[in-house]
Design a protein around this motif. Sequence first.
Motif, PDB file in Angstrom:
ATOM      1  N   ARG A 156      34.115  50.293  44.939  1.00 23.86           N
ATOM      2  CA  ARG A 156      33.348  49.977  46.145  1.00 23.86           C
ATOM      3  C   ARG A 156      32.810  48.551  46.080  1.00 23.86           C
ATOM      4  NH1 ARG A 156      31.656  55.477  45.785  1.00 23.86           N
ATOM      5  NH2 ARG A 156      29.758  54.931  44.687  1.00 23.86           N
ATOM      6  N   THR A 157      32.313  48.170  44.920  1.00 21.13           N
ATOM      7  CA  THR A 157      31.797  46.810  44.739  1.00 21.13           C
ATOM      8  C   THR A 157      32.912  45.791  44.927  1.00 21.13           C
ATOM      9  OG1 THR A 157      30.078  47.586  43.231  1.00 21.13           O
ATOM     10  CG2 THR A 157      30.635  45.242  43.135  1.00 21.13           C
ATOM     11  N   ALA A 158      34.075  46.059  44.346  1.00 21.70           N
ATOM     12  CA  ALA A 158      35.214  45.140  44.480  1.00 21.70           C
ATOM     13  C   ALA A 158      35.629  45.009  45.945  1.00 21.70           C
ATOM     14  CB  ALA A 158      36.387  45.624  43.629  1.00 21.70           C
ATOM     15  N   MET A 159      35.595  46.114  46.667  1.00 21.28           N
ATOM     16  CA  MET A 159      35.962  46.068  48.092  1.00 21.28           C
ATOM     17  C   MET A 159      34.951  45.251  48.888  1.00 21.28           C
ATOM     18  SD  MET A 159      38.100  46.774  50.345  1.00 21.28           S
ATOM     19  CE  MET A 159      38.245  46.927  52.105  1.00 21.28           C
ATOM     20  N   MET A 160      33.670  45.415  48.589  1.00 18.70           N
ATOM     21  CA  MET A 160      32.643  44.618  49.279  1.00 18.70           C
ATOM     22  C   MET A 160      32.854  43.135  49.008  1.00 18.70           C
ATOM     23  SD  MET A 160      29.012  46.636  49.245  1.00 18.70           S
ATOM     24  CE  MET A 160      28.915  46.942  47.503  1.00 18.70           C
ATOM     25  N   VAL A 161      33.174  42.790  47.755  1.00 15.15           N
ATOM     26  CA  VAL A 161      33.412  41.392  47.398  1.00 15.15           C
ATOM     27  C   VAL A 161      34.614  40.856  48.170  1.00 15.15           C
ATOM     28  CG1 VAL A 161      34.125  39.874  45.500  1.00 15.15           C
ATOM     29  CG2 VAL A 161      32.311  41.551  45.142  1.00 15.15           C
ATOM     30  N   MET A 214      35.820  41.916  51.060  1.00 13.16           N
ATOM     31  CA  MET A 214      35.504  41.790  52.486  1.00 13.16           C
ATOM     32  C   MET A 214      34.592  40.591  52.752  1.00 13.16           C
ATOM     33  SD  MET A 214      37.158  43.935  54.332  1.00 13.16           S
ATOM     34  CE  MET A 214      36.281  44.144  55.881  1.00 13.16           C
ATOM     35  N   ARG A 215      33.702  40.299  51.829  1.00 14.92           N
ATOM     36  CA  ARG A 215      32.815  39.146  52.018  1.00 14.92           C
ATOM     37  C   ARG A 215      33.556  37.827  51.809  1.00 14.92           C
ATOM     38  NH1 ARG A 215      27.913  42.001  48.848  1.00 14.92           N
ATOM     39  NH2 ARG A 215      27.115  43.188  50.615  1.00 14.92           N
ATOM     40  N   ALA A 216      34.686  37.881  51.096  1.00 10.72           N
ATOM     41  CA  ALA A 216      35.441  36.667  50.792  1.00 10.72           C
ATOM     42  C   ALA A 216      36.429  36.287  51.891  1.00 10.72           C
ATOM     43  CB  ALA A 216      36.188  36.841  49.468  1.00 10.72           C
ATOM     44  N   VAL A 217      36.752  37.195  52.804  1.00  2.61           N
ATOM     45  CA  VAL A 217      37.731  36.877  53.839  1.00  2.61           C
ATOM     46  C   VAL A 217      37.184  35.785  54.757  1.00  2.61           C
ATOM     47  CG1 VAL A 217      38.829  39.146  53.776  1.00  2.61           C
ATOM     48  CG2 VAL A 217      37.011  38.722  55.408  1.00  2.61           C
ATOM     49  N   LYS A 218      38.105  34.945  55.244  1.00  2.00           N
ATOM     50  CA  LYS A 218      37.701  33.821  56.087  1.00  2.00           C
ATOM     51  C   LYS A 218      38.182  33.963  57.528  1.00  2.00           C
ATOM     52  CE  LYS A 218      35.871  31.640  52.632  1.00  2.00           C
ATOM     53  NZ  LYS A 218      34.520  32.038  52.353  1.00  2.00           N
ATOM     54  N   THR A 219      39.262  34.740  57.729  1.00  4.73           N
ATOM     55  CA  THR A 219      39.814  34.876  59.064  1.00  4.73           C
ATOM     56  C   THR A 219      39.891  36.351  59.450  1.00  4.73           C
ATOM     57  OG1 THR A 219      42.118  35.053  58.332  1.00  4.73           O
ATOM     58  CG2 THR A 219      41.254  32.825  58.708  1.00  4.73           C
ATOM     59  N   GLY A 235      36.448  56.857  53.653  1.00  2.00           N
ATOM     60  CA  GLY A 235      37.037  57.050  52.329  1.00  2.00           C
ATOM     61  C   GLY A 235      36.259  56.440  51.184  1.00  2.00           C
ATOM     62  N   ALA A 236      35.091  55.903  51.437  1.00  2.08           N
ATOM     63  CA  ALA A 236      34.349  55.231  50.369  1.00  2.08           C
ATOM     64  C   ALA A 236      33.946  56.183  49.253  1.00  2.08           C
ATOM     65  CB  ALA A 236      33.112  54.540  50.937  1.00  2.08           C
ATOM     66  N   ASN A 237      33.752  57.468  49.570  1.00  2.00           N
ATOM     67  CA  ASN A 237      33.366  58.393  48.507  1.00  2.00           C
ATOM     68  C   ASN A 237      34.552  58.744  47.613  1.00  2.00           C
ATOM     69  OD1 ASN A 237      34.645  60.088  50.399  1.00  2.00           O
ATOM     70  ND2 ASN A 237      33.499  61.854  49.663  1.00  2.00           N
ATOM     71  N   LEU A 238      35.736  58.294  47.963  1.00  2.00           N
ATOM     72  CA  LEU A 238      36.907  58.512  47.114  1.00  2.00           C
ATOM     73  C   LEU A 238      37.068  57.391  46.088  1.00  2.00           C
ATOM     74  CD1 LEU A 238      39.443  59.661  49.858  1.00  2.00           C
ATOM     75  CD2 LEU A 238      38.155  61.093  48.281  1.00  2.00           C
ATOM     76  N   MET A 239      36.203  56.391  46.165  1.00  6.79           N
ATOM     77  CA  MET A 239      36.265  55.255  45.244  1.00  6.79           C
ATOM     78  C   MET A 239      35.162  55.347  44.204  1.00  6.79           C
ATOM     79  SD  MET A 239      37.013  51.957  47.687  1.00  6.79           S
ATOM     80  CE  MET A 239      35.680  52.172  48.838  1.00  6.79           C
TER      81      MET A 239
END
Length: 134
Positions: A78-83, A85-90, A69-73
């Motif tokens: 997409r950048t916000a989602m990457m940020v 996902m990189r911020a999750v700790k668990t 679904g990334a092409n729907l964003m």
Amino acid sequence: MKTSTLLKSISLVAVLGATLALPVLAHPGAGMGGGMGMGGGMGMGVGMGMQNGPGTGPMGPGARGMGVGANLMSPQERTAMMVKMRAVKTYDECKLVQSEQHKAMQARAKEKGITLPEPRQNRCDMMKARGLIG
């Protein structure tokens, strides 16, 4: 007289050569250019089960590696989602972010009359295996 004819011949060859080379040089070809995102080549997303045709599936241009679904964003989403996902700790936090995002993309796909394929890989499992999350 011979010098003049020789110069005309050389000029003609140069102009013809440039004319023939111009379309080849103007074509971007496969590779990193053309806004393909983090990867090169053409056809990112061919055969992804979408009705829209080659290169327009959920892993279409500009969305390589982002998931279903990334092409729907928009690029900003997409950048916000990457940020995120990189911020999750668990692992549980990762699964929650991933689940919320997947639900949102399913809703957008439904609005457009398309069906998202199942994810080919679980990003959270990959992050855990690499030691990025606990």
